[in-house]
Design an enzyme around this catalytic site. Structure first.
Site, PDB file in Angstrom:
ATOM      1  N   LYS A  85       0.836  -1.213   0.000  1.00  0.00           N
ATOM      2  CA  LYS A  85       0.000   0.000   0.000  1.00  0.00           C
ATOM      3  C   LYS A  85       0.867   1.258   0.000  1.00  0.00           C
ATOM      4  O   LYS A  85       0.614   2.197  -0.764  1.00  0.00           O
ATOM      5  CB  LYS A  85      -0.941  -0.016   1.214  1.00  0.00           C
ATOM      6  CG  LYS A  85      -1.936  -1.168   1.199  1.00  0.00           C
ATOM      7  CD  LYS A  85      -2.931  -1.089   2.344  1.00  0.00           C
ATOM      8  CE  LYS A  85      -2.287  -1.326   3.685  1.00  0.00           C
ATOM      9  NZ  LYS A  85      -1.769  -2.717   3.815  1.00  0.00           N
ATOM     10  N   THR A  86       1.887   1.287   0.847  1.00  0.00           N
ATOM     11  CA  THR A  86       2.778   2.452   0.879  1.00  0.00           C
ATOM     12  C   THR A  86       3.532   2.593  -0.437  1.00  0.00           C
ATOM     13  O   THR A  86       3.691   3.707  -0.962  1.00  0.00           O
ATOM     14  CB  THR A  86       3.772   2.324   2.041  1.00  0.00           C
ATOM     15  OG1 THR A  86       3.058   2.197   3.273  1.00  0.00           O
ATOM     16  CG2 THR A  86       4.678   3.546   2.113  1.00  0.00           C
TER      17      THR A  86
END
Length: 358
Positions: A85-86
């Site tokens: 996600k990051t």
């Protein structure tokens, strides 16, 4: 100078003791390790391995927005930890050629904290909020208006004389990441124009991730070696990369410097990661559940105390993987070990055997 088993290092006219030199070396090694981890992150959607559906949808959102000359809709990324996600947030900023501002939900505990962040954004900047479901309620309510109207209402004064002053902010794209999307309030969730859910990776995708990581880290790895690591990585690239580095350490110190199947098996035995990817905590939960409580049902708090961990750790770290693999099931009365759990531990529920070693 070396004297009596201790040593000093001269640096720029000053002298460091042996202990200080060792600490400096440790800090430098940590910096190198962090730099290596950062280097493993793909820089564009074309380099991102896995999550093909999410990447394809996200590519359309970004290209369409750029074609219209507008900032893209706000993006919500959900899924278990370690799936990227990051990294995707960084890729979004990179694809747009925009600056990236990073913060986290727990760090935004007051509306003023969020107002300070939003008012300092530049036009087109990407704001990444990790664990967005843990943001304070007052900050969430301020974020509603900011996401929809690009405006922040700053309250001046207190009590009946308080006044709300509208403050225009530059158009920006919010990228929110959450491991528990169900905890997001509906008004906040509805304001995201695109929602992508990241699923666990297949072993084939993890093998591709590991081959790429090995090349970037300068590690000589065989196909059988990366396959062995991939099958024990719980479908998570972050875990796969971490295990790759630990197998590299074993191969360097005790092996022949090559990450092959033999090195992978030996190293992961040292680090207590078994054939299915269960680590010490996972096996501890299963063993306690089977040997001490006869397979359950057992309440979460009782289970956590028995393994010496916090309930939240057991619930968020161990349980999702154990449930997904079919080793335990959640019931209204508590956690229950399945037949697969007994079999994996080498136990017979009728005899109450002790678990077999790794």
């Amino acid at each position: 100078m070396e004297t009596d088993g201790s040593f000093e290092v001269s640096l720029g006219g000053s002298e460091l003791t042996g202990a200080e030199s060792q600490r400096l070396t440790s800090v430098n090694a940590d910096s190198v390790e962090r730099a290596a981890e950062a280097a493993l992150r793909p820089k564009g959607l074309g380099e991102f391995v896995g999550q093909a559906s999410v990447c394809d949808q996200l590519s359309l959102v970004l290209e369409a927005a750029q074609g219209r000359g507008r900032v893209p809709d706000h993006v919500l990324l959900s899924g278990p930890p370690g799936l990227g996600k990051t990294t995707l947030a960084m890729i979004i900023a990179s694809e747009l050629g925009s600056p990236l501002r990073l913060t986290s939900g727990p760090a935004v505990q007051h509306a003023g904290d969020l107002a300070a962040i939003l008012s300092s954004l530049e036009e087109g900047e990407v704001l990444f909020v990790d664990e967005i479901h843990r943001m304070a309620r007052a900050a969430e309510e301020m974020l509603y208006v900011a996401m929809e109207d690009f405006r922040v209402d700053v309250v001046v004064g207190k009590g009946p004389g308080a006044t709300a002053i509208p403050l225009e902010i530059p158009a920006f794209t919010l990228v929110g990441a959450t491991t528990r999307s169900g905890l997001l309030p509906a008004p906040l969730r509805d304001r995201f124009g695109f929602t992508g859910h990241l699923d666990f990776y297949s072993s084939d995708d993890l093998v591709h991730v590991l081959h790429r990581s090995a090349k970037l880290l300068g590690i000589e790895a065989t196909a059988r070696g990366t396959e062995e690591i991939a099958t024990r990585s719980r479908g998570t690239p972050r875990i796969a990369n971490r295990l790759l580095r630990r197998v590299r350490d074993w191969a360097q110190v005790r092996g022949e410097g090559i990450v092959d199947q033999k090195a992978a098996k030996a190293a992961l035995a040292v680090y207590e990661v078994d054939m299915r990817g269960l680590d010490r905590l996972d096996r501890g939960v299963l063993e306690i559940l089977c040997t001490r409580f006869g397979g359950g049902p057992v309440g979460l708090n009782t289970l956590a105390v028995s393994v010496g961990e916090e309930p939240e750790t057991v619930e968020t770290v161990a349980e999702p993987f154990l449930v997904r693999e079919g080793f335990i099931s959640r019931t209204p009365r508590g956690r229950i070990a399945t037949a697969a759990a007994w079999k994996h531990l080498g136990l017979n529920p009728e005899r109450g055997d002790n678990p077999l070693p790794l």
